[in-house]
Structure formats: structure tokens, C-alpha cells
Design a protein around this motif. Structure first.
Motif, mmCIF file in Angstrom:
data_model
loop_
_atom_site.group_PDB
_atom_site.id
_atom_site.type_symbol
_atom_site.label_atom_id
_atom_site.label_comp_id
_atom_site.label_asym_id
_atom_site.label_seq_id
_atom_site.Cartn_x
_atom_site.Cartn_y
_atom_site.Cartn_z
ATOM 1 N N SER A 172 -3.252 -7.111 2.012
ATOM 2 C CA SER A 172 -4.007 -6.583 3.155
ATOM 3 C C SER A 172 -4.933 -7.690 3.641
ATOM 4 O O SER A 172 -5.004 -8.761 3.035
ATOM 5 N N ASN A 212 4.168 -5.289 -0.265
ATOM 6 C CA ASN A 212 3.925 -3.849 -0.050
ATOM 7 C C ASN A 212 5.205 -3.020 -0.218
ATOM 8 O O ASN A 212 5.400 -2.031 0.476
ATOM 9 N N ASN A 231 -2.657 -2.229 -0.699
ATOM 10 C CA ASN A 231 -2.121 -1.922 0.634
ATOM 11 C C ASN A 231 -2.334 -0.475 1.037
ATOM 12 O O ASN A 231 -2.161 -0.118 2.201
#
Length: 609
Positions: free
Chosen positions: A222, A202, A333
Motif C-alpha cells: 500500500s 496483494n 493491503n
């Protein structure tokens, strides 16, 4: 350092209270200058922490929090033949280490597993709710503590029978009190998962490929999805590279598909510098040359370029393949709520601006070997990744079985979806096979890595501890590269500069320093609320023009843009005071990036001193 024993005895003889003892505060607060004094701290630190606490903390986080997040993100199986038939997961937990033979469940311990060549594992228990029905008669039923597989248990973790035992109890169970734990017993063999060095998740990384093209890449992670997004400038035009599309896609087509039809707004998001708009102009002209001006035209174009999925879900067919890729896979993300793609558009604009800054100034490129751009994946994260893949495979097979039964015209018995779940052995077999062989094969992420686990060396006590702190590289050891092998100044205090093998693995296989601490994930929710209370302006309330106004900094939390703040130094000082007061996690990192006009907050896994 501190008070001498004679002073305290003298004060006690004068009948003084403890609160009245004179304390030299300056002497107590003075830094320890000599190396001899500093080295006295090491044994005390290791008594409190130990050398394998990072593995235990990581596995404990997975069994207490991580596994629940994965199941919550994939909690529903709905039939395509009859959408009223479904199976929903309500809760998941890991039971006590045990083994079932001929219907009789017996508790097991690690020593017995070593002698009997068994796997030291515990059942994965779920609470489910499902619809049972046949011939128009349906009933909603619930089942608790249904076993869907067996999870190998790390020794000395919170699920292990050795957790919290004293020396006498450990001796009774056949264990050495000095054994640190942090490994698994698979088919009677002690296996340890090596720490894996990875690029930061991320996080926007700017670098160049072999042809010299500038890339802005993000490895998104995620609970629901993991993907890699690359934006590349090639021959003055900017393209998106994503595995779900058969070829590279012009970036302006992607922006229009996400609802940003105005070219002027995209230019405003990049900033007022005319050099940025000049670099974007060829991409705007290419998009116009294809004849794409609206969101509908862009989505129709992307539908023709999208790869067909292995197993299509009803949601992707309903919304369109390209739309579901942009929503769920592209920069995964950044969440999309109520089909509002504006946060993703702003994130892409930041990526484009960073990339253009690197084109105009080579100093803005990121160093991949810098420790701050890396993360250490421990046992918990690797098992989490593996469990997620096996769990999704199990759900796909359960759905396929339910649809197969419902598609039959003649059925005598009522459909019970929980039976299919109980029969599946994917999770048990997959976890045991991977930990036994050390080969991680995850098809969805095209991840094929060997040697992830090794047999724990018992030749010496130091050798055993060395296995626990060994850091494995992210690429092959046969590559003739000097950068990753070189000793980085940023590794000081975190990685041992001496402990590395000879030969082709030299400089690639590293060891953690003795006093390295690897943090575990913190909950983001309270931090987000705190940032907004301290004056961060919400991203939803900002126009493209306001995104890069002078004297204002973007605020990023774990790679996600929260908003902007006009007084970054004041904001940083406030957060640091709260951290020192214990109101915010002690390992939450706070830093101000003056060059990129960014304010970073990190509460993710990282090696720290």
C-alpha cells in the motif's frame, strides 16, 4: 482487406457521398489468418507505441501520481517533546531539469550532462505548513517550492526537455531522433533499470515449503506500508509468520486479538464443510490451552511476542505495539477504518479456506511460474519504492533534529523545522548512489539486491533496444532449479521464447515479446462504486455464514475483497460490455474462478499482449 482504390475512384466519379460507399462489413471483421498479413501490423504498432513505452508510462505515472500518494500517506511530522510543533506536506511536484551552481540555477539537457559527467536530474519541490516557535510564542507559517532533493529524470519522459520535440529540435539539443529514451544519465553514464519479475502483490498464493508444510502467503503493498504475511500449517496446527513477531503465533490468538472471540464464528466463516472445522480444531484447542479467550488476553500475549521497533512512533506506543502491528502491518493491503478489523478477519478466513482446500486437494495449489501469478516491476515502481524509503528516513531525521532542539533548555533563536528539511541530503544521495551502483538496499523491507541497473549497451541499435526489454529474475541465477527456467505455455505472446542467454542465466533472464504491452495502474475508486451499483453485496453487511453460501461468488478487486455476488456470469458480462464501450479502462481484467467461487477484477500493472 477493405475497399480497393479503384472502387472508391469509381464511386467518386458517380458523385456518391462517402456515407453511400458500399462496405463489406463481414470482410472487414474477418480474422487475419495468414502470418504474412499479421506481420504487416508490427511496424505500424511499433510506430505508434515504440519498444520502451512501458518504461516511460511507468515513470510518468510515478512523477504525476505515485510520488503524491507517498507524500500524502506520510504527510506529517509531529514532535514528541511538544506535540503542538509539527511540519505538514501539502503538495509535491517535480520541477524542470536544472542545476544550481553558486546560487545560480541553470537549465540542463541530457547531452550536456553526458559531456560534463553530471546527473540529469530535476528538483523535488514541496509546499509545506509548519509551526515556528520559541519560548511560548508560536506562529503557523507556509513555504512553497521548497527543494527537498533531486530526482534523476528518465529521457523522453514527461519531465524531460526532449518530451514532445520534433527532429529539428532534437538535433539542436544534440540528440538522435531514433533514440528511444527510457534510461537515465547518472554522472555522465547512461544507466537503464532492468525490468524485475516479481510475484503478484496483494494476491493469495498457496504453495508448500521445503518441509512440505502448506503456506498461504500475501505480499501486501500500500502507499503507507509493504509487508509479507504467511499463514502456515505445521503439525496440524495453523500459525502466523510475520517479521514483526519474534516467533510464530497461533492463528486463533490473532483472530481473537482482532475482536473475533467466538470460535463458532470463525468456523462459520470457513464454510459448512465439516472437514474444514476438523482441520481448525487443533488450533482452537491450542489457543484454549494457552488460556486465551478474550481480545484483551490475546493482545497482552501478542505484546510479549512483538519485536521492538527501530524508532517508536507515538501512535504505536499509545495503542500498544501488537495492536498497531495488526492494524498497519498484518495484511497491509486491507485497510482498517475506525479500528474495525472485520474485513481483515474475513480476508484471513478466505486464506485459511484456500489453504485447507489445498490440503484436501493438491490441485488447488498455485503454480508460482504461471505468468498470471507474476508482475513486472518497471522503473517507476522501483524508484517509487526507493523514494518512499528515503523520504521516510528523511522524516525520521527531521523529527529527531526537532526533538533534539526542543529538549535543550536554553535556546536563543526560534525553531524553524523547514531548515532541517532543507539540510537533509538523503533523497538526492540515495537515488544517485542506487542508480549509479545498481545496489538496492532498503533496510525496512530487508531488501538487498544487486545488478538492478546496467550501463546501456551502445554497440548496436538492436542491442540498445534489447536492454530496454530485458526481464531480470526474482532470485539468484546460481540456483539449480528447472521450474523457473522452463518455457511456460502461459508466456506465449508476452515473453520471447528464443531470446535468453546461455549459461547459468539460461531461462531466468528473459525478454519481452515485440508486441507486449505493460499496463499502468488504474484508479480503483470508480471501479469500486461501479461494482456496488452492479449488485455486489457489501462485505460489512454479510455474516460469517453467508460468506460461502452456494451459488454466490466473492468479488475481489486487486486482491481486496469487495463483497459477494449471486449472479457472477451476469456481473462479468455487464463489466465486459462497459469495458468494450470505453466506460471502464481497456486493460481491466475480468475473470470468474469457478473452482474457488471467486470473481476477480484486476486493474494493476501486468504484461499483456
Amino acid at each position: 482487406m477493405g475497399l480497393k482504390q479503384e472502387d472508391i475512384l469509381n464511386n467518386n466519379s458517380k458523385n456518391l457521398n462517402v456515407s453511400e460507399i458500399p462496405v463489406d462489413k463481414q470482410k472487414l471483421a474477418a480474422p487475419i489468418k495468414s502470418a504474412v498479413d499479421k506481420f504487416q501490423l508490427l511496424p505500424e504498432f511499433l510506430k505508434v507505441r515504440g519498444l520502451v513505452k512501458q518504461h516511460l508510462d511507468s515513470f510518468n505515472y510515478f512523477v504525476n501520481t505515485g510520488i503524491k500518494k507517498i507524500v500524502r500517506a506520510n504527510d506529517r511530522v509531529v514532535s514528541d517533546v511538544d506535540p503542538s510543533i509539527y511540519l505538514r506536506f501539502k503538495d509535491v511536484r517535480i520541477g524542470e531539469p536544472s542545476m544550481t551552481v553558486d546560487g545560480i540555477t541553470e537549465k540542463i539537457n541530457p547531452h550536456a550532462c553526458r559531456l560534463s559527467e553530471m546527473t540529469y536530474a530535476a528538483p523535488i519541490l514541496v509546499n509545506i505548513e509548519y509551526i515556528q516557535g520559541s519560548h511560548g510564542q508560536k506562529a503557523r507559517l507556509e513555504k512553497n517550492d521548497l527543494v527537498i532533493g533531486r530526482m534523476p529524470i528518465m529521457l523522453r519522459s514527461c519531465c524531460c526537455v526532449l518530451h514532445g520535440k520534433d527532429e529539428a529540435e532534437l538535433a539542436r539539443l544534440g540528440e538522435c531522433p531514433l533514440d528511444p529514451g527510457g534510461y537515465f544519465v547518472i554522472k555522465g553514464t547512461e544507466k537503464v533499470i532492468l525490468i524485475q519479475e516479481q510475484l503478484s502483490k496483494n494476491r493469495i498464493i498457496i504453495d508448500a515449503d521445503k518441509k512440505g508444510n502448506i503456506n498461504a502467503s500475501v505480499t501486501s503493498s500500500s502507499e503507507a506500508t509493504k509487508s509479507k504475511t504467511v499463514i502456515q500449517m505445521e503439525k496440524e496446527k495453523i500459525y502466523l509468520l510475520l517479521n514483526q513477531f519474534v516467533k510464530k503465533i497461533p492463528i486463533m490468538v490473532v483472530m481473537k486479538a482482532m475482536g473475533m472471540e467466538s470460535d463458532q464464528e470463525v468456523v462459520q466463516m470457513l464454510g459448512r464443510d465439516p472437514r474444514f472445522s476438523a482441520l481448525l480444531l487443533p488450533s482452537i484447542e491450542e489457543c484454549a490451552g494457552i488460556g486465551i479467550y478474550t481480545k484483551e488476553q490475546a493482545l497482552a500475549y501478542l505484546d510479549t511476542k512483538a519485536k521492538r521497533p527501530l524508532y517508536a512512533s507515538s501512535a504505536s506506543e499509545q495503542d500498544g505495539r501488537a495492536f498497531s502491528i495488526l492494524r498497519d502491518v498484518f495484511i497491509a493491503n486491507v485497510p482498517v477504518r475506525c479500528n474495525n478489523f472485520r474485513p481483515k478477519c474475513l480476508y484471513v478466513a478466505v486464506m485459511l479456506r484456500r489453504m485447507m482446500e489445498a490440503i484436501l486437494n493438491k490441485d488447488a495449489m498455485d503454480d508460482k511460474d504461471y505468468v498470471g501469478n507474476k508482475r513486472l516491476e518497471l522503473s517507476g515502481q522501483l524508484i517509487s519504492l526507493l523514494f518512499e524509503d528515503l523520504f521516510k528516513t528523511t522524516l525520521a531525521q527531521v523529527k529527531k533534529s526537532i526533538d533534539g532542539v526542543l529538549s535543550k533548555t536554553s535556546r536563543s533563536s526560534a525553531l524553524d523545522p523547514s531548515q532541517f528539511l532543507r539540510r537533509m541530503e538523503f533523497i538526492t544521495a540515495g537515488l544517485e548512489r542506487t542508480l549509479s551502483t545498481g545496489n538496492f538496499d532498503i533496510q525496512r523491507f530487508r531488501m538487498h539486491r544487486k545488478g538492478m541497473t546496467q550501463v546501456l549497451a551502445r554497440l548496436s541499435f538492436i542491442g540498445t533496444l534489447g536492454f530496454m526489454t530485458k526481464v531480470s529474475p526474482q532470485f539468484e541465477k546460481s540456483r539449480k532449479v528447472s521450474g523457473p527456467r522452463a518455457l511456460q505455455p502461459s508466456q506465449w505472446g508476452m515473453l520471447c521464447p528464443c531470446d535468453t542467454p546461455e549459461g547459468e542465466a539460461c531461462g531466468l533472464v528473459k525478454n519481452l515479446a515485440l508486441m507486449t504491452h505493460v499496463t499502468t495502474d488504474d484508479d480503483e475508486g470508480p471501479l469500486v462504486s461501479l461494482c456496488y451499483c452492479l449488485g455486489v453485496e457489501d462485505l460489512e453487511l454479510l455474516s460469517g455464514e453467508e460468506l460461502h453460501t452456494p451459488n454466490s461468488f466473492l468479488v475481489m478487486l486487486n486482491g481486496l475483497i469487495l463483497g459477494k455476488h449471486r449472479r457472477p456470469q451476469h456481473f462479468a458480462n455487464a463489466l465486459r460490455k462497459l469495458r468494450r464501450a470505453g466506460k471502464v479502462g481497456e486493460f481491466v481484467s475480468v475473470f470468474v474462478n469457478e473452482k474457488q467461487f471467486m470473481f476477480g477484477i484486476k486493474a494493476v500493472m501486468f504484461a499483456r499482449v
